[in-house]
Design a protein around this motif. Structure first.
Motif, short mmCIF file in Angstrom:
data_model
loop_
_atom_site.label_atom_id
_atom_site.label_comp_id
_atom_site.label_asym_id
_atom_site.label_seq_id
_atom_site.Cartn_x
_atom_site.Cartn_y
_atom_site.Cartn_z
N GLY A 97 0.82 -1.22 0.00
CA GLY A 97 0.00 0.00 0.00
C GLY A 97 0.85 1.27 0.00
N SER A 98 2.17 1.11 0.04
CA SER A 98 3.04 2.29 0.04
C SER A 98 3.15 2.89 -1.36
CB SER A 98 4.46 1.92 0.51
OG SER A 98 4.43 1.41 1.81
N HIS A 99 3.49 4.16 -1.38
CA HIS A 99 3.64 4.90 -2.64
C HIS A 99 5.06 5.47 -2.69
CE1 HIS A 99 2.95 8.89 -4.88
NE2 HIS A 99 2.86 7.94 -5.79
N ILE A 100 5.70 5.32 -3.89
CA ILE A 100 7.04 5.84 -4.11
C ILE A 100 6.95 6.97 -5.13
CG2 ILE A 100 9.30 5.31 -5.16
CD1 ILE A 100 8.96 2.44 -4.32
N ALA A 118 7.56 -3.95 -8.30
CA ALA A 118 7.03 -3.40 -7.04
C ALA A 118 5.50 -3.37 -7.05
CB ALA A 118 7.60 -2.00 -6.81
N ASN A 119 4.92 -3.05 -8.22
CA ASN A 119 3.45 -2.95 -8.31
C ASN A 119 2.77 -4.30 -8.01
OD1 ASN A 119 4.57 -3.90 -10.68
ND2 ASN A 119 2.99 -3.03 -12.00
N HIS A 120 3.46 -5.40 -8.32
CA HIS A 120 2.89 -6.73 -8.03
C HIS A 120 2.92 -7.05 -6.54
CE1 HIS A 120 2.26 -7.75 -12.17
NE2 HIS A 120 3.49 -7.38 -12.45
N HIS A 121 3.67 -6.25 -5.78
CA HIS A 121 3.74 -6.47 -4.34
C HIS A 121 3.06 -5.34 -3.58
CE1 HIS A 121 6.45 -9.87 -4.91
NE2 HIS A 121 6.94 -9.17 -5.91
N GLY A 122 2.19 -4.63 -4.29
CA GLY A 122 1.37 -3.62 -3.62
C GLY A 122 2.07 -2.30 -3.37
N VAL A 123 3.15 -2.01 -4.10
CA VAL A 123 3.83 -0.72 -3.95
C VAL A 123 3.74 0.00 -5.30
CG1 VAL A 123 6.05 0.44 -3.55
CG2 VAL A 123 5.40 -1.53 -2.14
N GLU A 124 3.18 1.20 -5.26
CA GLU A 124 2.95 1.94 -6.52
C GLU A 124 3.97 3.07 -6.64
OE1 GLU A 124 -0.49 4.68 -8.54
OE2 GLU A 124 -0.87 3.82 -6.56
N ALA A 125 4.42 3.31 -7.87
CA ALA A 125 5.40 4.39 -8.08
C ALA A 125 4.85 5.45 -9.03
CB ALA A 125 6.69 3.83 -8.65
N SER A 126 5.15 6.72 -8.71
CA SER A 126 4.85 7.83 -9.64
C SER A 126 6.19 8.43 -10.04
CB SER A 126 4.05 8.94 -8.95
OG SER A 126 2.90 8.45 -8.37
N PHE A 127 6.25 8.93 -11.26
CA PHE A 127 7.50 9.55 -11.75
C PHE A 127 7.24 11.02 -12.00
CE2 PHE A 127 7.69 5.10 -12.63
CZ PHE A 127 8.99 4.76 -12.32
#
Ligand SMILES: Cc1ncc(COP(=O)(O)O)c(C=O)c1O
Length: 402
Positions: A97-100, A118-127
């Motif tokens: 559920g964390s966001h990078i 990371a997205n498959h383990h519930g961590v989303e990234a924005s660039f």
């Protein structure tokens, strides 16, 4: 492993002496390579020394980590099997559920890990294109980590680490949410910059590049002064098993002892080469644009002067050549001293065309938005003699412009 009084010595002295004491048993000046996977115990659960099993800790890895921690002005360092494994470990330390938030212009493998693993383990990234101006608006209540690569690859954009940290501190005082700031310092090495001094919580390196410096080891390292983060990373490393071998740790430690000499020479030559390429813009138009942090025309030269030792630009340059992808191809196939190859940071000079090599996986539009055009050439300047390198570039430019 903590590092202490040796921090008082200057960089070169620490590079050579920290983690490199004379062997107490044999008197060996250079540490032996400790291949044993397991270590004897006097009674159950009472090891004879400080080691038990080499996934958990090994003398060569410990020595290397001590040296890196000292050079990064950190309390702790953790060495891993690659730079990519280091990125993975840090992301795995985050809760589901964390966001990078990451700078847009990061190493392709880092981008790949954030978007495809990371997205498959519930961590989303924005660039975000520019962290200094766009970070604040991108922060969310669940943002836990900001990832910065400075200078960026391959266009060598510079990010002001202290400015990014201030935005995160303001966010923390408003919301109570702490966001960890991670800086990938691979392109500069600890000799030119120490991100922790500017507010980073964690600094990471692909040791494969400058720290080892001889293009014969794939390895990674992270350093931090935060004991909670360090304990978490160490726990995860032992649980996951992403460790470097004793032999690689030993080689990387040997390479690190000459880091200051290599980086001084590479930066000196890169500065001269960048100035030569820049002069070509007005002289005969064979070069269209030069990206190099050591040029006073660089957009963030004021930050370079604050953030880099002696305002050094490092060993990486990129430039746009006149004549499009064909000229880039002829040029990079015509150099005699610069080997056409991926990677960087070794004693030998390398050259490549990012659009079809290191950054080939990024869609053209996205690539070009970041300045990675088909005519962009990236150079990793080694430690050969400067005049020979300039002459080599000169003759290859001539071939490319015919
Ligand atoms: C800036 C940067 N970070 C991380 C990495 C990944 O390191 P490794 O290849 O050691 O996994 C690279 C590799 O090119 C890199 O250039």
């Amino acid at each position: 492993m903590t590092v202490d009084s040796s921090l008082n010595y200057s960089f070169g002295t620490r590079a050579i002496h920290v983690g490199a004491s004379v062997d107490a048993t044999t008197g060996a000046v250079i540490e032996p390579i400790s291949l044993s996977t397991t270590f004897g115990q006097s009674e159950p659960s009472k090891p004879l020394g400080i080691y038990e099993y080499s996934r958990s800790a090994n003398p060569n890895r410990d020595n290397f980590e001590q040296a890196v921690a000292s050079l990064e002005s950190a309390k702790f360092a953790v060495a891993l099997s690659s730079g990519s494994a280091t990125t993975a470990l840090i992301v795995q330390s985050l809760a589901v559920g964390s966001h990078i938030i990451s700078g847009g212009d990061v190493y392709g493998g880092t981008h790949r890990y954030f978007t495809k693993v990371a997205n498959h383990h519930g961590v989303e990234a924005s660039f975000v294109e520019n962290l200094e101006t766009d970070l604040e608006a991108t922060l969310r209540p669940n943002t836990r980590l900001v990832w910065v690569e400075t200078p960026s690859n391959p266009t060598l954009k510079i990010t002001d680490i202290a400015k990014v940290k201030q935005i995160l501190l303001n966010h923390q005082s408003k919301t109570g949410n702490k966001v960890i700031l991670v800086v990938d310092n691979t392109f500069l090495s600890p000799y030119i910059s120490n991100p922790l001094k500017f507010g980073a919580d964690v600094v990471v390196h692909s040791v494969t590049k400058y720290i080892n410096g001889h293009s014969d080891v794939v390895m990674g390292v992270l350093a931090t002064s935060d004991s909670e983060l360090h304990d978490r990373f160490r726990f995860l490393q032992n649980a996951i098993g992403s460790i470097p071998s004793p032999f690689d740790s030993w080689l990387a430690h040997r390479g690190l002892k000459t880091l200051h000499l290599r980086l001084r020479q590479a930066s000196y030559s890169a500065q001269k080469i960048a100035e030569f390429l820049q002069s070509k813009i007005a002289h005969d138009g064979s070069v269209l644009h030069v990206n190099y942090p050591g040029l006073f025309t660089h957009k963030n030269y004021d930050v370079v002067l604050r953030q880099h030792r002696d305002g050094l630009g490092g060993g990486m340059i990129s430039f746009r050549i006149k004549g499009g992808s064909k000229a880039a191809s002829v040029f990079t196939s015509s150099t005699k001293l610069f080997t056409l190859a991926e990677s960087l940071g070794g004693i030998e000079s390398l050259i490549e065309v990012p659009a079809i090599m290191t950054h080939g996986g990024i869609p053209k539009e996205e690539r070009e938005a970041n300045g990675v055009f088909d005519d962009l050439v990236r150079i990793s300047v080694g430690i050969e003699d400067t005049d020979d390198l300039i002459e080599d570039i000169q003759q290859a430019l001539k071939k490319a412009s015919h």
